[in-house]
Each structure stands twice: as C-alpha cells, then as structure tokens.
Scaffold this motif. Structure first.
Motif, PDB file in Angstrom:
ATOM      1  N   LEU A  30       8.108 -26.775  25.205  1.00  0.00           N
ATOM      2  CA  LEU A  30       7.049 -25.918  24.683  1.00  0.00           C
ATOM      3  C   LEU A  30       7.241 -24.548  25.335  1.00  0.00           C
ATOM      4  O   LEU A  30       7.574 -24.474  26.518  1.00  0.00           O
ATOM      5  N   HIS A  31       7.035 -23.475  24.556  1.00  0.00           N
ATOM      6  CA  HIS A  31       7.249 -22.120  25.068  1.00  0.00           C
ATOM      7  C   HIS A  31       5.923 -21.373  25.175  1.00  0.00           C
ATOM      8  O   HIS A  31       5.069 -21.500  24.286  1.00  0.00           O
ATOM      9  N   ASN A  32       5.812 -20.585  26.210  1.00  0.00           N
ATOM     10  CA  ASN A  32       4.578 -19.815  26.392  1.00  0.00           C
ATOM     11  C   ASN A  32       4.535 -18.627  25.433  1.00  0.00           C
ATOM     12  O   ASN A  32       5.571 -18.152  24.973  1.00  0.00           O
ATOM     13  N   ASP A  33       3.359 -18.204  25.087  1.00  0.00           N
ATOM     14  CA  ASP A  33       3.142 -16.940  24.365  1.00  0.00           C
ATOM     15  C   ASP A  33       1.773 -16.429  24.799  1.00  0.00           C
ATOM     16  O   ASP A  33       1.055 -17.113  25.530  1.00  0.00           O
ATOM     17  N   THR A  36      -1.546 -18.085  21.674  1.00  0.00           N
ATOM     18  CA  THR A  36      -2.037 -19.440  21.389  1.00  0.00           C
ATOM     19  C   THR A  36      -3.076 -19.837  22.439  1.00  0.00           C
ATOM     20  O   THR A  36      -2.806 -19.743  23.643  1.00  0.00           O
ATOM     21  N   PRO A  37      -4.260 -20.275  22.014  1.00  0.00           N
ATOM     22  CA  PRO A  37      -5.283 -20.656  23.001  1.00  0.00           C
ATOM     23  C   PRO A  37      -4.857 -21.887  23.817  1.00  0.00           C
ATOM     24  O   PRO A  37      -4.200 -22.792  23.290  1.00  0.00           O
ATOM     25  N   MET A  38      -5.256 -21.882  25.073  1.00  0.00           N
ATOM     26  CA  MET A  38      -4.930 -23.006  25.960  1.00  0.00           C
ATOM     27  C   MET A  38      -5.425 -24.338  25.380  1.00  0.00           C
ATOM     28  O   MET A  38      -4.728 -25.345  25.433  1.00  0.00           O
ATOM     29  N   VAL A  41      -3.098 -25.793  22.786  1.00  0.00           N
ATOM     30  CA  VAL A  41      -1.880 -26.388  23.373  1.00  0.00           C
ATOM     31  C   VAL A  41      -2.213 -27.765  23.969  1.00  0.00           C
ATOM     32  O   VAL A  41      -1.465 -28.732  23.790  1.00  0.00           O
ATOM     33  N   MET A  60       0.361 -27.872  30.062  1.00  0.00           N
ATOM     34  CA  MET A  60       0.031 -26.577  29.451  1.00  0.00           C
ATOM     35  C   MET A  60       0.031 -25.466  30.504  1.00  0.00           C
ATOM     36  O   MET A  60       0.605 -24.383  30.279  1.00  0.00           O
ATOM     37  N   VAL A  63       3.550 -24.559  31.564  1.00  0.00           N
ATOM     38  CA  VAL A  63       4.217 -23.718  30.557  1.00  0.00           C
ATOM     39  C   VAL A  63       3.655 -22.293  30.635  1.00  0.00           C
ATOM     40  O   VAL A  63       4.406 -21.307  30.592  1.00  0.00           O
ATOM     41  N   HIS A  64       2.341 -22.185  30.768  1.00  0.00           N
ATOM     42  CA  HIS A  64       1.671 -20.875  30.859  1.00  0.00           C
ATOM     43  C   HIS A  64       2.215 -20.064  32.043  1.00  0.00           C
ATOM     44  O   HIS A  64       2.434 -18.854  31.933  1.00  0.00           O
ATOM     45  N   LEU A  97       2.822 -20.368  18.549  1.00  0.00           N
ATOM     46  CA  LEU A  97       3.366 -21.385  19.463  1.00  0.00           C
ATOM     47  C   LEU A  97       4.754 -21.859  19.006  1.00  0.00           C
ATOM     48  O   LEU A  97       4.943 -22.229  17.847  1.00  0.00           O
TER      49      LEU A  97
HETATM   50  N1  TYC Z   1      -0.461 -18.238  27.471  1.00  0.00           N
HETATM   51  C1  TYC Z   1      -1.465 -18.777  26.586  1.00  0.00           C
HETATM   52  C2  TYC Z   1      -2.812 -18.130  26.890  1.00  0.00           C
HETATM   53  O1  TYC Z   1      -2.979 -17.508  27.924  1.00  0.00           O
HETATM   54  C3  TYC Z   1      -1.591 -20.309  26.702  1.00  0.00           C
HETATM   55  C4  TYC Z   1      -0.358 -21.035  26.324  1.00  0.00           C
HETATM   56  C5  TYC Z   1       0.120 -22.075  27.116  1.00  0.00           C
HETATM   57  C6  TYC Z   1       0.327 -20.720  25.153  1.00  0.00           C
HETATM   58  C7  TYC Z   1       1.246 -22.795  26.780  1.00  0.00           C
HETATM   59  C8  TYC Z   1       1.481 -21.418  24.795  1.00  0.00           C
HETATM   60  O2  TYC Z   1       3.028 -23.184  25.241  1.00  0.00           O
HETATM   61  C9  TYC Z   1       1.926 -22.463  25.612  1.00  0.00           C
HETATM   62  N2  TYC Z   1      -3.760 -18.281  25.984  1.00  0.00           N
END
Ligand code: TYC
Length: 104
Positions: A30-33, A36-38, A41, A60, A63-64, A97
């Motif tokens: 899984l990749h962070n961005d 996308t809400p926590m 995820v 989660m 990844v964050h 995501l």
């Molecule tokens: N970084 C996102 C946020 O602050 C949360 C997030 C976590 C998004 C993991 C993608 O794979 C993910 N809302």
C-alpha cells in the motif's frame, strides 16, 4: 522437487518426473498519499485484507509514516485481485490510494 510417479503398464498416462513447485508468492504493498482518509485505508485493510482493527490501524500508520508498507503476501492471482479491489474501491470514492505487488 521431482515427484516419482506411477507408470502403469498399458496406460497412456505416464507422469514420470513431473515437476512440482510451490507457487511463487507476492507482497501486496500500500502506498501513502496526502488525500486518502486514514479511516478509508483502515476499512480497506479490514475488508480486503481481513486485518483486525488494531493491526489495520498499525499498518495504515506505518504506511503513512514510511511511504509504503506490506498488507499481505499471497499467490500471484490473489495478490493481483486484492490490488485491483483496492484501486477500484479507492477510485469509486475519488481517492488516489495506490496499491502494488512485488515478488517476495
Ligand atoms: N496520508 C494519509 C492522510 O494523512 C493517510 C494514508 C495512509 C493514505 C496510508 C494512504 O496508504 C495510505 N490522510
């Protein structure tokens, strides 16, 4: 691994030296961005990857913080299906995501 196999006289089916290998395994990542809400995820990890809530939150957050992380290890077909389900579900909710897979 070679399976020593039955060869019955008169039978057309001979299975000598059939190679039996374990299926290759793939990590689903899984990749962070930033969008996308926590909670979304966490829900993905609970529903698609069957994680307990506590583990889903921990994956989660990992990844964050680190940028990417492993959600599970599966055979190629299962890994591909789960990755597609993640991206499809994110798209339906207009989230960016991203999910990928790589050989273990
Ligand atoms: N970084 C996102 C946020 O602050 C949360 C997030 C976590 C998004 C993991 C993608 O794979 C993910 N809302």
């Amino acid at each position: 691994m070679a399976k020593s196999n039955e060869k019955t006289e008169g039978d057309t089916l001979t299975l000598e030296n059939t190679k039996i290998s374990k299926p290759s395994l793939y990590k689903v990542l899984l990749h962070n961005d930033d969008y996308t809400p926590m909670d979304f995820v966490v829900m993905i990890l609970e529903t698609i990857f069957h994680k307990k809530q506590e583990d889903a939150v921990s994956i989660m957050l990992n990844v964050h913080q680190k940028g990417r992380g492993i959600c599970g290890v599966y055979t190629y077909e299962v890994a591909e299906s789960k990755s597609q389900q993640v991206v499809e579900s994110a798209k339906q909710n207009d989230y960016p995501l991203q999910c990928s897979m790589e050989p273990e």
